[in-house]
Design a protein around this motif. Structure first.
Motif, PDB file in Angstrom:
ATOM      1  N   UNK A   1     -13.695  10.481 -12.296  1.00  0.00           N
ATOM      2  CA  UNK A   1     -12.726   9.464 -11.911  1.00  0.00           C
ATOM      3  C   UNK A   1     -11.516   9.538 -12.836  1.00  0.00           C
ATOM      4  N   UNK A   2     -10.347   9.601 -12.229  1.00  0.00           N
ATOM      5  CA  UNK A   2      -9.091   9.686 -12.966  1.00  0.00           C
ATOM      6  C   UNK A   2      -8.457   8.300 -13.029  1.00  0.00           C
ATOM      7  N   UNK A   3      -7.864   7.968 -14.147  1.00  0.00           N
ATOM      8  CA  UNK A   3      -7.161   6.690 -14.235  1.00  0.00           C
ATOM      9  C   UNK A   3      -5.871   6.763 -13.428  1.00  0.00           C
ATOM     10  N   UNK A   4      -5.378   5.601 -13.037  1.00  0.00           N
ATOM     11  CA  UNK A   4      -4.106   5.568 -12.313  1.00  0.00           C
ATOM     12  C   UNK A   4      -2.970   6.125 -13.172  1.00  0.00           C
ATOM     13  N   UNK A   5      -3.012   5.856 -14.464  1.00  0.00           N
ATOM     14  CA  UNK A   5      -1.960   6.373 -15.347  1.00  0.00           C
ATOM     15  C   UNK A   5      -2.006   7.899 -15.412  1.00  0.00           C
ATOM     16  N   UNK A   6      -3.214   8.463 -15.491  1.00  0.00           N
ATOM     17  CA  UNK A   6      -3.330   9.922 -15.520  1.00  0.00           C
ATOM     18  C   UNK A   6      -2.893  10.524 -14.187  1.00  0.00           C
ATOM     19  N   UNK A   7      -3.232   9.848 -13.112  1.00  0.00           N
ATOM     20  CA  UNK A   7      -2.817  10.313 -11.792  1.00  0.00           C
ATOM     21  C   UNK A   7      -1.296  10.275 -11.674  1.00  0.00           C
TER      22      UNK A   7
ATOM     23  N   UNK B   1       8.092   8.168  -4.864  1.00  0.00           N
ATOM     24  CA  UNK B   1       6.927   8.667  -4.132  1.00  0.00           C
ATOM     25  C   UNK B   1       5.670   8.603  -4.993  1.00  0.00           C
ATOM     26  N   UNK B   2       5.834   8.875  -6.292  1.00  0.00           N
ATOM     27  CA  UNK B   2       4.693   8.732  -7.208  1.00  0.00           C
ATOM     28  C   UNK B   2       4.163   7.302  -7.155  1.00  0.00           C
ATOM     29  N   UNK B   3       5.068   6.342  -7.281  1.00  0.00           N
ATOM     30  CA  UNK B   3       4.637   4.949  -7.269  1.00  0.00           C
ATOM     31  C   UNK B   3       4.055   4.566  -5.908  1.00  0.00           C
ATOM     32  N   UNK B   4       4.550   5.190  -4.850  1.00  0.00           N
ATOM     33  CA  UNK B   4       3.983   4.955  -3.527  1.00  0.00           C
ATOM     34  C   UNK B   4       2.547   5.436  -3.426  1.00  0.00           C
ATOM     35  N   UNK B   5       2.264   6.585  -4.019  1.00  0.00           N
ATOM     36  CA  UNK B   5       0.885   7.091  -4.035  1.00  0.00           C
ATOM     37  C   UNK B   5      -0.014   6.191  -4.882  1.00  0.00           C
TER      38      UNK B   5
ATOM     39  N   UNK C   1       0.816  -1.215   0.000  1.00  0.00           N
ATOM     40  CA  UNK C   1       0.000   0.000   0.000  1.00  0.00           C
ATOM     41  C   UNK C   1       0.851   1.267   0.000  1.00  0.00           C
ATOM     42  N   UNK C   2       2.063   1.184  -0.529  1.00  0.00           N
ATOM     43  CA  UNK C   2       2.875   2.376  -0.745  1.00  0.00           C
ATOM     44  C   UNK C   2       3.125   3.180   0.525  1.00  0.00           C
ATOM     45  N   UNK C   3       2.646   4.405   0.542  1.00  0.00           N
ATOM     46  CA  UNK C   3       2.854   5.299   1.681  1.00  0.00           C
ATOM     47  C   UNK C   3       2.315   4.707   2.976  1.00  0.00           C
TER      48      UNK C   3
END
Length: 298
Positions: free
Chosen positions: A234-240, A253-257, A123-125
């Motif tokens: 709703x935003x896609x994970x790729x767009x986020x 940190x991006x990948x953690x989010x 779960x990243x962060x």
């Protein structure tokens, strides 16, 4: 002596307000660690002992924790940190040593929901935050981790979009209900623990808000409070991922989010039942009236 870290943030500033009212009546002294004392109101600076610097610095926490009975701990965000460990456990390591060296009895930390769920280890962060909790707990201090879901204040990052376009975004399904907490309630929970240090051992204190809400629920409430239509996209994970990277956030940190958001959509925040002990009082509607509406109007 109580030491407050991150005293100018959403949680720390509210906590400091509570303690400035309550602590003197109990004979408690307050100390803060802050990089820039000028960010504290002058009236606050006059009533607390100020240690200038980062609470990730060994020399700073060594000075700050001398004579301390209790500490409020919050690892601050660092969007350019090279790893999640550097944001949480590595940042906390010097403080953990200082807790032991100075015999600090009680620590209250800001953490996250998710411990014990099937997705907690990816779960990243949140995973990194739980590892920080373990580091503190292993020092032998009495420790309580405030286990939080998403903050209502996260929406303040989207004030311009809400005001100008009537839109807010996230990556979760529009109808997925989840807990949501106001930082004022997290601060109140921290204050209660710091002022009444009869507790021992280690554990979590969930702060779940009064109800679970979906993004569609939030859009409806915002529309009613603001008196204008607000919708959820709703935003896609790729767009986020691209948006976070575009703001200069380090790749780790991006990948953690992204991992955290994926885990939340898989039920990360659903592992704790809401009871009178885990609920907190501020409704999303009240928060919108008190915080979001003035921010949008400003």
């Amino acid at each position: 002596m109580m030491v407050i870290t991150a005293p100018t943030g959403h949680i720390g500033s509210r906590l400091l307000d509570i303690l400035l009212n309550e602590a003197p009546t109990r004979g408690e002294e307050l100390r803060v660690i802050v990089r820039d004392p000028g960010k504290l109101p002058e009236a606050v600076r006059a009533r607390v002992d100020v240690v200038t610097g980062s609470h990730g610095d060994a020399e700073v926490v060594d000075r700050a924790f001398a004579g301390a009975d209790a500490v409020f701990w919050l690892a601050p965000p660092d969007p350019r940190a090279p790893s999640l460990d550097s944001v949480y456990s590595e940042f906390t390591r010097a403080a953990a040593k200082a807790f032991t060296a100075h015999g600090v009895g009680h620590v209250v930390g800001v953490s996250a929901l998710g411990r014990g769920t099937p997705v907690a280890d990816r779960a990243g962060h949140v995973t990194a935050s739980l590892a920080m909790d373990d580091l503190i707990a292993h020092t032998g201090v009495a420790y309580r981790a405030l286990a939080n879901p998403a903050f209502m204040e996260n929406l303040l990052r989207q004030v311009s979009s809400i005001r100008d376009d009537g839109v807010f975004t996230d990556v979760v399904a529009a109808d997925r209900k989840a807990p949501l907490a106001a930082t004022r309630d997290i601060a109140a929970a921290a204050a209660g623990l710091l002022l009444d240090r009869s507790w021992t051992g280690t554990g979590e204190v969930p702060v779940l808000g009064p109800e679970d809400l979906s993004a569609n629920d939030m859009a409806r409430i915002m529309s009613e409070v603001l008196g204008r239509p607000v919708r959820y996209e709703r935003q896609s994970l790729d767009d986020c991922r691209a948006a976070l990277a575009g703001h200069g956030m380090a790749e780790a940190l991006v990948e953690g989010y992204i991992a955290m958001m994926r885990a939340k959509d898989d039920g990360l925040d659903a592992g704790v039942a809401r009871t009178p002990r885990t609920a907190s009082p501020t409704t999303f509607r009240q928060w919108c009236e008190d915080v979001l509406k003035p921010a949008v109007q400003a």
